[in-house]
Scaffold this motif. Sequence first.
Motif, PDB file in Angstrom:
ATOM      1  N   ASN A  38     130.256  50.783 -32.094  1.00  0.00           N
ATOM      2  CA  ASN A  38     129.206  51.715 -32.514  1.00  0.00           C
ATOM      3  C   ASN A  38     127.824  51.091 -32.446  1.00  0.00           C
ATOM      4  O   ASN A  38     126.845  51.748 -32.047  1.00  0.00           O
ATOM      5  CB  ASN A  38     129.489  52.212 -33.931  1.00  0.00           C
ATOM      6  CG  ASN A  38     130.522  53.329 -33.954  1.00  0.00           C
ATOM      7  OD1 ASN A  38     130.699  54.050 -32.974  1.00  0.00           O
ATOM      8  ND2 ASN A  38     131.214  53.484 -35.078  1.00  0.00           N
ATOM      9  N   ALA A  74     126.713  50.952 -28.794  1.00  0.00           N
ATOM     10  CA  ALA A  74     126.271  52.265 -28.315  1.00  0.00           C
ATOM     11  C   ALA A  74     124.876  52.600 -28.829  1.00  0.00           C
ATOM     12  O   ALA A  74     124.040  53.155 -28.098  1.00  0.00           O
ATOM     13  CB  ALA A  74     127.270  53.336 -28.757  1.00  0.00           C
ATOM     14  N   LEU A  87     129.484  58.297 -25.862  1.00  0.00           N
ATOM     15  CA  LEU A  87     130.154  57.644 -26.978  1.00  0.00           C
ATOM     16  C   LEU A  87     131.510  58.288 -27.253  1.00  0.00           C
ATOM     17  O   LEU A  87     132.480  57.597 -27.589  1.00  0.00           O
ATOM     18  CB  LEU A  87     129.273  57.694 -28.227  1.00  0.00           C
ATOM     19  CG  LEU A  87     129.815  56.976 -29.469  1.00  0.00           C
ATOM     20  CD1 LEU A  87     130.133  55.520 -29.150  1.00  0.00           C
ATOM     21  CD2 LEU A  87     128.807  57.060 -30.610  1.00  0.00           C
ATOM     22  N   ARG A 119     135.006  56.365 -27.417  1.00  0.00           N
ATOM     23  CA  ARG A 119     135.837  56.446 -28.621  1.00  0.00           C
ATOM     24  C   ARG A 119     137.273  56.867 -28.302  1.00  0.00           C
ATOM     25  O   ARG A 119     138.197  56.519 -29.034  1.00  0.00           O
ATOM     26  CB  ARG A 119     135.216  57.419 -29.622  1.00  0.00           C
ATOM     27  CG  ARG A 119     134.003  56.839 -30.343  1.00  0.00           C
ATOM     28  CD  ARG A 119     133.311  57.874 -31.205  1.00  0.00           C
ATOM     29  NE  ARG A 119     132.252  57.266 -32.020  1.00  0.00           N
ATOM     30  CZ  ARG A 119     131.357  57.960 -32.700  1.00  0.00           C
ATOM     31  NH1 ARG A 119     131.350  59.291 -32.663  1.00  0.00           N
ATOM     32  NH2 ARG A 119     130.445  57.329 -33.429  1.00  0.00           N
TER      33      ARG A 119
END
Length: 345
Positions: free
Chosen positions: A252, A255, A265, A269
Amino acid sequence: MSSDLNVVHSFLVKPMKGTDGHKHLGGTRFTKNQLSAKSNLNELFSKLFDNAEKECRIEIALNANSAGAAKNDFRDLLINYIKKPTLAAARKIATRLESVTTNRSSQGLLFLASGKKASSHKVVVARFPAEEGIRANQGKGKLTLEFLEEVFLKSHRTYKSALFVDSSLTGGFWSGWAVDKQLNSQDTEMSNYWITDFLAGDFKNTAAAGSKMLATALREASKIAENIEVQNEIASAATLAKKLAGKMTSVNQFAKEFGLSDTALALIRKQFPKPSQLDVSFQLDISEFQRHAPRRTMRFNNGASVSADTEVFDKVFEVEELNDLGKVRVTAEGVVQNQKLSKSK
């Protein structure tokens, strides 16, 4: 789940590596009742204790000794402190920190905060630099300035903290969570003493494993991305990954660092079975990362393609946008070393 803070110990720790250290390192102790009578300190220490789960996001594991026995010197001191949180037990932890702190680090304030979380023992170990400052006193028609040494700044960007929560004092406390803001600075060598030397531990998610995980996720996400703009986002982020070499990151955070869109993203994921994996921190090993995302390839609708190592793609090729429809001109300069025939895809 609420936490209950019982006692706090504090020491002014100085760089003493290579010396005998302070034989009688001075410290102070605050009990729960004493903290209640000091509202400002109570608020400060309560935040330090209660917010530890939010701040300490790097999973760590304490190492067994060099002989492979289930023994760790820091863990022994920690458990003794939990059993009997006296000033003497806390001083041994502070002295250990002094013994691994070099002159490259400034002196700092060490805090040990001990209490309970449900039926488990909870301890927070935190270090903040002790800085210098000036206090301004405004009087009638005049201003007086006072130089202050050893000022504690809770907001300092290079603080370090470790959190340990466990119910067992026999088989537990072999793992915990940490934060070391200096690991995101340029001087990682100076900050390594916190986790490696002081805690005698290591990152639970190793640099190699985390870097491989990230590179593989980016590579696979780029394969399933149908939108060329999303493909470009992911490829560009992989190319720029070298900027984070040696620094702490997570999927995270990576990103966010490179401004990946929600669409990109979401594809990344999808590569993780557990959402919690996205926030697991690791130190980016750029060599390992590039080993699993080694090449960046750009294909065109006229059948042509260009390819280069991911980390140098933007240096090898110059991409010029010709219109708003995605038409580009790619140029490169170099000496032809060989030419090969291969199967079409």
